[in-house]
Design an enzyme around this catalytic site. Structure first.
Site: not given
Length: 321
Positions: A240, A214, A197, A205
């Site tokens: 993620e 992204d 992760d 973000n």
């Protein structure tokens, strides 16, 4: 018509056929042995098989011929010669019955030609025309089938690929993991798995927008793919999170690879563009296949997920296994 045809039958059958007709025969197999015939099909991989009807009595021969052609489909045409000049006077029901028998034995078509006596030639031109017509039909079906396989393969690859990262997706993992578990147990080899992760990905973000997020995932996927071994596979598990399947790998080796990945990600910042460079870390949870694990790998995944939670809660940028 670029088609390959394999001829199978007795010596008289093959000799008569080759003397009478001009067909794209790639090879002829003179044999009544099922094993030899199947081996020949495997060797020549024909589009079409022309097979002497008598051989259909060999149990399951046509089915085996079809299964042993790696190109996807082989079209089997059963051919029968009558040792009689009165073929045209035979009862129509007889022809129907022989056709039914051939189809029941998994032939795709049945052709009935005049006798093996080479002096009987009044029907040869008509036979040539009929044979060519059947070959054209067979070849069209073979080509259509193979095009359909290509289309299905393409659609399957789309369904099993993650659109953002081009990695295999969660559905692909759910398909592949049980097969890797089965393979590991059958061959008595180790299998390990890691869930990783991106640490503090939400802040990426929140601070830079989802397009930057992204891009991070795309760059991360590229690094992971280029820094694992050929036999290992990376999947995008969701968001993620990524999963890595380490084939033929015990816990110690998988742990070493996972630590190296941690260092690679943390040691090299991500260049988003000329104005934005971000440093990131990852956390990994590791597990290895145990005898008591289920066949679908759910327990294997669950242990890796629990270890990932431990890695996150104990400081991140680490491997727990």
């Amino acid at each position: 018509m670029n088609v390959s045809v394999l001829l199978i039958g007795s010596k008289n059958f093959i000799t008569t056929f080759l003397e009478r007709y001009e067909t794209p025969i790639v090879a002829a197999i003179e044999s009544t042995s099922k094993a030899e015939i199947i081996a020949g099909v495997g060797q020549y991989q024909p589009d079409i098989v022309l097979i002497e009807t008598d051989l259909l009595r060999i149990a399951g021969l046509c089915c085996e011929i079809k299964k042993n052609n790696s190109l996807g489909l082989v079209y089997c045409i059963a051919v029968e010669y009558y040792c009689s000049t009165n073929i045209l006077q035979r009862e129509p029901s007889k022809h129907l019955l022989e056709t039914a028998k051939a189809i029941e034995n998994h032939a795709d078509a049945y052709l009935q030609f005049s006798g093996l006596d080479s002096s009987i030639n009044q029907n040869i031109e008509a036979e040539k025309r009929l044979l060519l017509a059947y070959l054209q039909v067979a070849y069209r079906q073979v080509q259509q089938y193979r095009e359909l396989l290509k289309t299905n393969d393409f659609l399957s690859s789309i369904a099993l690929a993650d659109a953002l990262t081009d990695l295999s997706n969660r559905r692909a993992l759910e398909w592949d993991l049980p097969r890797q578990v089965e393979k590991a147990r059958k061959k008595n080899i180790p299998l390990s798995l890691a869930i990783l992760d991106v640490d503090y990905f939400k802040s990426v973000n929140d601070n830079h927008g989802h397009l930057v997020g992204d891009r991070i995932l795309q760059l991360l996927a590229h690094r992971l793919r280029n820094n694992i071994r050929e036999q290992d596979t990376v999947f995008r598990y969701g968001g993620e999170e990524f999963v890595i399947l380490f084939q033929q790998t015990n816990t110690d080796t998988a742990m070493a690879i996972a630590h190296r990945l941690c260092q690679i990600i943390s040691g090299t910042p991500f260049n988003i563009d000329r104005n934005l460079i971000l440093s990131l870390t990852i956390s990994l949870g590791l597990s290895s296949l145990q005898p008591e694990d289920d066949d679908r790998g759910r327990m294997l995944l669950k242990r890796a997920d629990l270890n990932l939670l431990k890695a996150k809660s104990s400081g991140r940028d680490r491997v727990v296994g």
